[in-house]
Design a protein around this motif. Structure first.
Motif, short mmCIF file in Angstrom:
data_model
loop_
_atom_site.label_atom_id
_atom_site.label_comp_id
_atom_site.label_asym_id
_atom_site.label_seq_id
_atom_site.Cartn_x
_atom_site.Cartn_y
_atom_site.Cartn_z
N PHE A 1 -14.96 3.15 7.93
CA PHE A 1 -15.19 4.31 8.77
C PHE A 1 -13.98 4.95 9.00
O PHE A 1 -13.74 6.17 9.24
CB PHE A 1 -16.01 3.97 9.79
N GLY A 2 -12.66 4.00 8.98
CA GLY A 2 -11.44 4.47 9.46
C GLY A 2 -10.95 5.57 8.48
O GLY A 2 -10.38 6.73 8.78
N GLN A 3 -11.05 5.43 7.07
CA GLN A 3 -10.57 6.28 6.10
C GLN A 3 -11.53 7.64 6.21
O GLN A 3 -10.75 8.67 5.91
CB GLN A 3 -10.64 5.61 4.68
N THR B 1 -22.82 -0.15 10.78
CA THR B 1 -21.28 -0.61 10.81
C THR B 1 -20.66 0.26 12.05
O THR B 1 -20.03 -0.29 12.77
CB THR B 1 -20.48 -0.52 9.79
N ALA B 2 -20.81 1.50 11.83
CA ALA B 2 -20.31 2.59 12.96
C ALA B 2 -21.01 2.25 14.29
O ALA B 2 -20.31 2.28 15.37
CB ALA B 2 -20.46 4.06 12.63
N LEU C 1 -18.51 8.52 -0.49
CA LEU C 1 -18.23 7.15 -1.08
C LEU C 1 -17.62 6.24 -0.39
O LEU C 1 -17.66 5.09 -0.53
CB LEU C 1 -17.05 7.55 -2.51
N LEU C 2 -16.72 6.70 0.80
CA LEU C 2 -16.33 5.86 1.55
C LEU C 2 -17.02 5.10 2.47
O LEU C 2 -17.14 4.03 2.82
CB LEU C 2 -14.94 6.68 2.58
N MET C 3 -18.23 5.97 2.62
CA MET C 3 -19.18 5.24 3.83
C MET C 3 -20.10 4.40 2.97
O MET C 3 -20.72 3.42 3.60
CB MET C 3 -20.12 6.10 4.18
N LEU C 4 -19.94 4.42 1.68
CA LEU C 4 -20.67 3.33 0.79
C LEU C 4 -19.94 1.81 0.82
O LEU C 4 -20.52 0.72 0.74
CB LEU C 4 -20.84 3.68 -0.71
N GLN C 5 -18.69 1.95 1.27
CA GLN C 5 -17.82 0.67 1.07
C GLN C 5 -18.08 -0.35 2.14
O GLN C 5 -18.21 -1.46 1.92
CB GLN C 5 -16.40 1.10 1.26
N PRO C 6 -18.48 -0.07 3.45
CA PRO C 6 -17.97 1.03 4.37
C PRO C 6 -16.79 1.18 4.77
O PRO C 6 -15.96 -0.02 5.05
CB PRO C 6 -19.10 1.00 5.28
#
Length: 409
Positions: free
Chosen positions: A195-197, A239-240, A188-193
């Motif tokens: 990466f830090g969280q 993004t990464a 779910l976090l990678m969908l935002q994205p």
């Protein structure tokens, strides 16, 4: 007249007597029990960090206000400071209130919070608010909040609770359950994205597994899986890849974002030298994006010097060491795991922010706990610190009984 005031308990002697009555060793009031059981050193360190954060936001506010001002809107120089002061006024009662909760109540609250904020996190890609090229917020206007910030402490307590059952039966599938929960959150976090969280959630989960006592072979396998995840993110996650290329190769990387933010953060951090230019005297900070949030550590360096940055770092280290030393005498598996996880989240987030500010890591949009500006961050961190204080409470005048049974006279 003085004697009359003393007799009525109005003078200094009377006030002192009343304080001792409410907070003394013999007091059985809820406030007295809390004051006796709480780790007052840990509480003081947290409050000092919050106070330092207010000073830091006051230093960074003019730079951010100027950056976000335009022909249609003029942001007052101390706009972010006054807002942060309001967030602190809301956060401290949360911190103190949660720290007063019994352990079982705090655990239930965190379990329910995990479910609620996980649902909110799942809703972010659908109804979230876009900001700076990412969709991490939910809500409208003043009521906007970042679900991942509030999910962190609740997730840690939930994971600690699940892993604590391993102390009763090592055959229980606690690791696959927590792995599935962590994997869902990472997805779910990678969908935002974000990466830090993602790194914070994954790191804290690995730390909790290590504290829970998984085998070295399994830990090695998980480490290899983590490396594989970073490589996969670089190959398939734009993004990464952009941020890693920017950090490693700068403008030489084809298609990578430039390194303006990290380069400027380093310039601001070192502009003040050892002792700093003085409060309000910083000038390089006005060229720094997000001076009040992601790069506030650099602003502290320019205005108050590298000595002030070192003091902030020592405060974070003192909190981590204080908790870990207290856990050496703790027998309850859940308390050990929950407290270790909460303080690890605190330390990992601070370490990432400082690494970005000093140029040791690519930009990740990570705030510095209790120092950076932000309502969601401040309230969520206060929730986490309140839970940490609740799980480290212990009466110094009573002796421990056997595992999991609490205190006994």
């Amino acid at each position: 007249m003085t004697d009359v005031w003393r007799g009525n308990g109005i003078g200094a002697v009377g006030v002192k007597a009343r304080v001792e009555q409410q907070l003394g060793r013999a007091s059985h009031s809820p406030l007295g029990v809390w004051f006796r059981d709480i780790d007052r050193v840990l509480l003081l360190l947290a409050l000092i960090l919050i106070a330092v954060g207010l000073v830091a936001v006051a230093a960074a506010s003019p730079a951010s206000a100027e950056r976000y001002s335009d022909s249609t809107r003029q942001v007052p120089a101390m706009y972010y400071f006054w807002r942060q002061l309001g967030w602190v006024g809301m956060s401290i009662p949360v911190l103190l209130g949660v720290s007063m909760l019994p352990v079982n109540v705090a655990r239930r609250m965190a379990l329910l919070g995990s479910l609620a904020f996980l649902l909110c996190l799942a809703a972010v890609p659908l109804v979230g608010v876009d900001a700076n090229g990412a969709r991490r917020w939910i809500g409208y206007g003043f009521a906007q909040f970042q679900p991942s910030e509030f999910l962190k402490p609740c997730f840690i307590v939930t994971t600690a609770w699940i892993l604590s059952f391993r102390a009763q039966d090592e055959k229980l599938p606690v690791m696959p359950i927590t792995a599935a929960l962590t994997g869902l959150i990472v997805f779910l976090l990678m969908l935002q994205p974000d990466f830090g969280q993602t790194i914070v959630f994954g790191s804290v989960w690995l730390i909790l597994l290590l504290v829970a006592g998984i085998s070295p072979r399994m830990m090695g396998a998980l480490g290899a899986l983590g490396i594989g995840g970073v490589v996969s993110a670089y190959m398939f996650y734009g993004t990464a890849r952009a941020r890693i290329d920017s950090f490693l190769f700068g403008d030489a990387a084809a298609g990578a974002a430039d390194t303006y933010q990290t380069d400027m953060a380093h310039a601001v951090l070192t502009a003040g030298g050892i002792t700093g230019r003085g409060p309000g005297a910083g000038t390089v900070k006005f060229r720094l994006p997000e001076a009040h949030t992601d790069y506030i550590y650099a602003v502290v360096g320019e205005e108050f010097g590298l000595i002030a940055c070192a003091i902030i770092t020592l405060l974070f280290m003192a909190i981590i060491v204080r908790v870990m030393v207290k856990l050496l005498e703790e027998d309850d598996a859940f308390r050990v795991l929950a407290a270790a996880g909460l303080v690890s989240q605190f330390g990992v987030q601070a370490m990432i922010n400082m690494a970005v500010n000093t140029g040791l890591a690519p930009s990740k949009g990570m705030t510095l706990p209790f120092i950076s500006y932000g309502g969601s961050s401040m309230i969520a961190l206060s929730l986490g610190m309140g839970l940490l204080l609740a799980f480290t409470r212990r009466n110094p005048y009573l002796a421990r009984t056997s595992y999991g049974t609490g205190w006994s006279g």
